[in-house]
Enzyme design. Structure first.
Site, PDB file in Angstrom:
ATOM      1  CG  HIS A 193      -5.562  -0.297  -2.385  1.00 39.54           C
ATOM      2  ND1 HIS A 193      -5.466  -1.389  -1.542  1.00 39.54           N
ATOM      3  CD2 HIS A 193      -4.875   0.702  -1.786  1.00 39.54           C
ATOM      4  CE1 HIS A 193      -4.764  -1.045  -0.477  1.00 39.54           C
ATOM      5  NE2 HIS A 193      -4.386   0.211  -0.601  1.00 39.54           N
ATOM      6  CB  SER A 208      -0.975  -0.035   1.175  1.00 38.12           C
ATOM      7  OG  SER A 208      -2.016   0.893   0.974  1.00 38.12           O
TER       8      SER A 208
END
Length: 130
Positions: free
Chosen positions: A98, A62
């Site tokens: 994502h 992330s």
């Protein structure tokens, strides 16, 4: 590595002892600000550019994945996705951690054709073959 309540004066000597640098997720923009104020940004850059560190591994997920690239997509500024056109630049192009989510897919498709997201073929660094 806690940076909000530091227990070490010399981060450089401590950080440079590691063979693997793994960064977790969180707010990418805030992480960059803290890294710059605490000197971590420069430490990582110096480590990457030092030929003696050719076996050093930089990794993360992330926010910890975006940081190694030229930029990426982020929700650091709220629920509306935005381009974050900055990163350490160790890996050419952009990283969208994502991207498998439909909302991120549409966002990236809208911004990539307009060159708002960094592309790997526009990378200018000399040492990106790691």
């Amino acid at each position: 590595m806690p940076l909000f309540s530091r227990e070490r004066d010399d981060l450089r000597s401590w950080i440079t002892e590691f063979d693997v640098i793994h960064v977790g997720g969180g707010n990418t923009a805030n992480m960059y600000d803290v890294w710059r104020r605490q000197g971590v940004w420069d430490i990582f850059t110096d480590m990457f550019n030092d030929p003696a560190n050719e076996n050093l591994v930089f990794t993360g997920g992330s926010a910890g994945g975006i940081c190694w690239f030229d930029g990426g997509t982020t929700d650091s500024y709220g629920p509306i996705l935005q381009v974050l056109p900055e990163g350490l630049g160790f890996v050419p192009g952009s990283f969208s951690p994502h991207y498998d989510a439909e909302e991120w897919f549409r966002f990236c498709d809208r911004h990539q054709p307009h060159k708002r997201l960094p592309r790997a073929d526009s990378h200018r660094r000399k040492r990106c073959s790691r």
